[in-house]
Design an enzyme around this catalytic site. Structure first.
Site, PDB file in Angstrom:
ATOM      1  N   SER A 183      90.140 -13.870 -31.847  1.00  0.00           N
ATOM      2  CA  SER A 183      91.078 -13.981 -33.047  1.00  0.00           C
ATOM      3  C   SER A 183      92.221 -13.008 -32.752  1.00  0.00           C
ATOM      4  O   SER A 183      93.473 -13.187 -32.680  1.00  0.00           O
ATOM      5  CB  SER A 183      90.531 -13.576 -34.267  1.00  0.00           C
ATOM      6  OG  SER A 183      91.221 -13.088 -35.339  1.00  0.00           O
ATOM      7  N   LYS A 187      96.303 -13.898 -30.829  1.00  0.00           N
ATOM      8  CA  LYS A 187      97.605 -13.422 -31.183  1.00  0.00           C
ATOM      9  C   LYS A 187      98.386 -12.531 -30.110  1.00  0.00           C
ATOM     10  O   LYS A 187      99.763 -12.398 -29.866  1.00  0.00           O
ATOM     11  CB  LYS A 187      97.389 -12.658 -32.635  1.00  0.00           C
ATOM     12  CG  LYS A 187      97.040 -13.413 -33.870  1.00  0.00           C
ATOM     13  CD  LYS A 187      96.822 -12.560 -34.815  1.00  0.00           C
ATOM     14  CE  LYS A 187      95.226 -12.117 -35.028  1.00  0.00           C
ATOM     15  NZ  LYS A 187      94.780 -11.982 -36.187  1.00  0.00           N
TER      16      LYS A 187
HETATM   17  N1  URA Z   1      91.429  -8.744 -36.924  1.00  0.00           N
HETATM   18  C1  URA Z   1      91.730 -10.080 -36.572  1.00  0.00           C
HETATM   19  O1  URA Z   1      92.979 -10.256 -36.359  1.00  0.00           O
HETATM   20  N2  URA Z   1      90.983 -10.982 -36.295  1.00  0.00           N
HETATM   21  C2  URA Z   1      89.432 -10.579 -36.779  1.00  0.00           C
HETATM   22  O2  URA Z   1      88.502 -11.456 -36.544  1.00  0.00           O
HETATM   23  C3  URA Z   1      89.080  -9.144 -37.206  1.00  0.00           C
HETATM   24  C4  URA Z   1      90.212  -8.326 -37.295  1.00  0.00           C
END
Ligand code: URA
Length: 443
Positions: A183, A187
Site C-alpha cells: 500500500s 504510492k
Molecule cells: N499507510 C498506508 O498508506 N497504507 C497502509 O496500509 C498503512 C498505512
C-alpha cells in the site's frame, strides 16, 4: 481465470502468479471483481501471507493502476520521505526544507491525519492561505525553482490502493506486513522519486507496535523500492512517546519553526537530523553518513532550512507572517492546564491515547467528513522519564469547548502511568534497514 480459484489458492497457502495478482487487482479497480471477493482474498493474504515476489508484483499492479508521476523533466536527484504515521510527527516539515536547502529536489505528496495519527497536509493547511493542491505544471515549476513542493495526493494516484485500503479498514485486514508494504510503496513508486527514505514508526503510538514487526515492514518496503530501481532505505524510529512536545496542527507548525531555528525539542531535532542525513546520503549529495549529517546540521544552524520553509510557504500562497512569528496563528478559544495527579516518574505514555485525546480536542477527524480545528491540540510540559511533583503542570489542552476539554482531559490522564522508577532509556532510532542489511541500535 476465475477470482474464486485465486482466493482458494491463497486460502490453501499457495503462491499467486503475476497473472493472478493482475487479474484480481485490475478486475477490482475496473469494478469486475466485487468487494466480497476482494475482501476474501485480502483475508486469505492476511492469514497466509505473501512472499517477497508476490508483494513486489502486488505493489507494481497497484502503482500502475492510476497516474504515474514522471519527475524526469526536473533536473537533479528527486528524493522522498514517508512516515508510517505517529503522534506529534511533524518531521516532514523540518526534514524537507533542510534537505532541499542542501540541494536535493523534493516533489512530495503527503497525506492527512488517519485515526489517532496526524498528517502533513492538515498541518500545512493550518497556515492561512496555504495551497496543498497544485496542478502538475505548477508543482513541477515550484520544485525546479525552489527545490521543494509538498502537496496532497492527486486523486488518481494508485486508485487500487485507495479502494483496497478502504476495504481493509472495515474487514480487519490492515495490520498485515505485505499489505501495508504494498500500500505505502505503490504510492511512493507512482509519485516518481529516485530515492526514498522511510520512517517506520515503532511503539505504542505506531501502527506496528513491536520492533521486530517494524523491522520486517521496513525490510519489505526497502526490498520493493530497490527491486523497482529506487534507492530505498528505512529508519525505524521510536513512537512510544509523542515526538516533540506539540500535538495538533498549528501547534506543531510553531514547533517546526522553533526546531528550524535550532530551539526545538531535543528528540524531534535529533530524529529530523537523522532523517535529513539519511536522505542526503541516499541521494548521493553526500559521500557518506557523517558528511550528510554535517550538511544537515549546517543547514539547521545557518538558518537556510528555515528560509527554505518560508520560501515554500510563500510559493504555495501561505501567510509567511505566521512562520516569522508563530504567535500570530489563530489561538484556540480555550487553553487549560492539566496538573500532575501524584509525585513520581512518568513511567509510560500510551501514545495512541494521547493521539485520541488530540482528536477529541478537534485536532483530527472522528469521521472522514469532519472539519479539523487547526488551533486545537496538546502541548506537553513533561514527558516519559521526567520526575514530576503533584500539582506541576503536565500539559496544556487547546480546544473550542469545555465539553471537548473534559473528554480529552480524561483520555489524556488515562494515558500516563506514574511510578517510582523511570522507564529504560531507548535510542530514538532503533534500526536502519538498507539493501545491504539491518543495523540495530537497541542492544
Ligand atoms: N499507510 C498506508 O498508506 N497504507 C497502509 O496500509 C498503512 C498505512
Amino acid at each position: 481465470m476465475r477470482m474464486y480459484d485465486i482466493i482458494a489458492k491463497k486460502r490453501d497457502g499457495g503462491k499467486l502468479s503475476q497473472q493472478e495478482i493482475q487479474f484480481a487487482v485490475n478486475g477490482y479497480v475496473a469494478g469486475q471483481v466485487p468487494d466480497y471477493q476482494m475482501s476474501a482474498l485480502l483475508m486469505a493474504i492476511y492469514l497466509r501471507g505473501m512472499d517477497a515476489q508476490e508483494t513486489a508484483i502486488l505493489t507494481d499492479c497497484m502503482a500502475r493502476s492510476g497516474d504515474q508521476v514522471d519527475l524526469s523533466a526536473i533536473p537533479g536527484v528527486k528524493v522522498d520521505k514517508h512516515s508510517t504515521g505517529g503522534v506529534g510527527d511533524k518531521t516532514t516539515l523540518v526534514v524537507a526544507p533542510l534537505v532541499a536547502a542542501c540541494g536535493a529536489k523534493i516533489a512530495k505528496m503527503s497525506g492527512r491525519g488517519l485515526g489517532h495519527t496526524g498528517g502533513t497536509i492538515d498541518k500545512m493547511e493550518s497556515i492561512p492561505g496555504m495551497r496543498t493542491s497544485l496542478d502538475q505544471r505548477a508543482f513541477f515549476e515550484q520544485v525546479e525553482k525552489i527545490g521543494l513542493a509538498v502537496i496532497g495526493q492527486t486523486g488518481n494516484l494508485a486508485p487500487a490502493d485507495k479502494k483496497m485500503y478502504a476495504l481493509r479498514d472495515v474487514t480487519a485486514t490492515v495490520g498485515c506486513i505485505p499489505l501495508i508494504a504494498s500500500s505505502i510503496m505503490s504510492k511512493k513508486l507512482a509519485a516518481g522519486a529516485d530515492a526514498i527514505l522511510l520512517d517506520v514508526k515503532t511503539g505504542n503510538g505506531a501502527f506496528m507496535k513491536t520492533l521486530e514487526d517494524s523491522i520486517q515492514l521496513a525490510k519489505a518496503m526497502v526490498e520493493i523500492g530497490e527491486h523497482n530501481g529506487r534507492r530505498t532505505a528505512a529508519l525505524v524510529t521510536d513512537m512510544d512517546t509523542p515526538l516533540g512536545f506539540a500535538v495538533g496542527n498549528s501547534l506543531e507548525v510553531a514547533e517546526v519553526v522553533r526546531t528550524l531555528k535550532g530551539e526545538g525539542p531535543q528528540d524531534l531535532t535529533s530524529v529530523c537530523l537523522d532523517l535529513a542525513a539519511g536522505l542526503l546520503e541516499l541521494s548521493g549529495l553526500a559521500a557518506d553518513f557523517p558528511a550528510a549529517m554535517a550538511m544537515a546540521k549546517k543547514a539547521l544552524e545557518s538558518g537556510v532550512g528555515l528560509a527554505k520553509l518560508r520560501q515554500m510557504v510563500a510559493a504555495q500562497g501561505g501567510d509567511v507572517a505566521v512562520i516569522d512569528n508563530p504567535d500570530r496563528f489563530e489561538q484556540a478559544k480555550i487553553c487549560q492546564p492539566v496538573y500532575v495527579p501524584k509525585d513520581g516518574y512518568i513511567c509510560r505514555t500510551d501514545t495512541e491515547q494521547i493521539g485520541i485525546a488530540a482528536v477529541q480536542l478537534g485536532a483530527g477527524r472522528e469521521k472522514k467528513e469532519d472539519a479539523v480545528d487547526f488551533s486545537a491540540g496538546i502541548v506537553l510540559c513533561k514527558k516519559a522519564g521526567d520526575w514530576v511533583h503533584k500539582g506541576d503542570t503536565l500539559a496544556w489542552l487547546y480546544t473550542s469547548s469545555e465539553e471537548k476539554a473534559l473528554a480529552a482531559r480524561q483520555t489524556f490522564l488515562s494515558a500516563l502511568t506514574f511510578g517510582d522508577t523511570p522507564p529504560a532509556a531507548m535510542p530514538l532510532v532503533l534500526a536502519k534497514v538498507t539493501k545491504d542489511g539491518i543495523e540495530r541500535f537497541d542492544q
